[in-house]
Design a protein around this motif. Structure first.
Motif, mmCIF file in Angstrom:
data_model
loop_
_atom_site.group_PDB
_atom_site.id
_atom_site.type_symbol
_atom_site.label_atom_id
_atom_site.label_comp_id
_atom_site.label_asym_id
_atom_site.label_seq_id
_atom_site.Cartn_x
_atom_site.Cartn_y
_atom_site.Cartn_z
ATOM 1 N N GLN A 110 24.915 24.770 58.725
ATOM 2 C CA GLN A 110 23.347 24.147 59.061
ATOM 3 C C GLN A 110 23.064 24.399 60.598
ATOM 4 O O GLN A 110 21.858 24.331 61.065
ATOM 5 N N GLN A 111 23.853 24.643 61.197
ATOM 6 C CA GLN A 111 23.796 24.658 62.847
ATOM 7 C C GLN A 111 23.077 25.973 63.276
ATOM 8 O O GLN A 111 22.058 26.043 64.075
ATOM 9 N N LEU A 123 28.414 22.062 56.700
ATOM 10 C CA LEU A 123 27.901 21.455 58.038
ATOM 11 C C LEU A 123 27.762 22.482 59.360
ATOM 12 O O LEU A 123 26.896 22.521 59.828
ATOM 13 N N VAL A 165 27.821 19.420 65.744
ATOM 14 C CA VAL A 165 26.904 19.845 65.016
ATOM 15 C C VAL A 165 25.470 19.281 65.607
ATOM 16 O O VAL A 165 24.352 19.854 65.752
ATOM 17 N N GLU A 166 25.315 18.022 65.676
ATOM 18 C CA GLU A 166 24.260 17.132 66.013
ATOM 19 C C GLU A 166 23.624 17.601 67.605
ATOM 20 O O GLU A 166 22.543 17.703 67.531
ATOM 21 N N ASP A 167 24.591 17.967 68.163
ATOM 22 C CA ASP A 167 24.307 18.163 69.543
ATOM 23 C C ASP A 167 24.133 19.276 69.914
ATOM 24 O O ASP A 167 23.534 19.780 70.842
ATOM 25 N N GLY A 168 24.451 20.361 68.770
ATOM 26 C CA GLY A 168 23.924 21.671 69.041
ATOM 27 C C GLY A 168 25.020 22.561 69.601
ATOM 28 O O GLY A 168 24.602 23.590 70.214
ATOM 29 N N ALA A 200 31.663 22.751 68.204
ATOM 30 C CA ALA A 200 31.598 22.783 66.826
ATOM 31 C C ALA A 200 32.767 23.738 66.138
ATOM 32 O O ALA A 200 33.526 23.353 65.145
ATOM 33 N N GLN A 246 30.804 16.718 63.101
ATOM 34 C CA GLN A 246 29.327 16.157 62.823
ATOM 35 C C GLN A 246 28.360 15.867 64.186
ATOM 36 O O GLN A 246 27.716 16.543 64.344
ATOM 37 N N ARG A 247 29.236 15.395 65.039
ATOM 38 C CA ARG A 247 28.633 14.931 66.615
ATOM 39 C C ARG A 247 28.221 16.478 67.119
ATOM 40 O O ARG A 247 27.149 16.371 67.852
ATOM 41 N N ARG A 252 34.147 13.566 61.837
ATOM 42 C CA ARG A 252 33.044 12.991 62.676
ATOM 43 C C ARG A 252 32.919 13.632 63.877
ATOM 44 O O ARG A 252 31.605 13.851 64.293
#
Length: 80
Positions: free
Chosen positions: A78-79, A75, A32-35, A40, A29-30, A26
């Motif tokens: 994807q970044q 995952l 990666v979402e934050d960039g 990451a 994932q966070r 998790r």
């Protein structure tokens, strides 16, 4: 009686490994979402290390560890 105590202790340790793996996934994932690429990469390294250790100790099945590492790698990909 002793065997039951040993099994209970081992079960707790296995649960700890599984829970930690979910938490680290998790966090990855966070990140990666934050960039945040550095965070990451760091989270990915920690997750892979934990999965390898858990699989070596048979807390999780080695195939499951491989699958989770593959998911984490995708995952991370994807970044880019």
């Amino acid at each position: 009686k002793r065997r039951v105590e040993i099994s209970a202790r081992q079960r707790l340790e296995n649960v700890r490994y599984r829970s930690s793996a979910k938490t680290l996934f998790r966090r990855l994932q966070r990140a990666v979402e934050d960039g945040d690429k550095e965070r990451a990469a760091e989270e990915h390294r920690a997750l892979v290390r934990l999965l390898d250790r858990a699989a070596a100790r048979r807390a999780i099945h080695p195939n499951k560890a491989a699958r989770k590492k593959s998911q984490a790698e995708r995952l991370l990909g994807q970044q880019s």
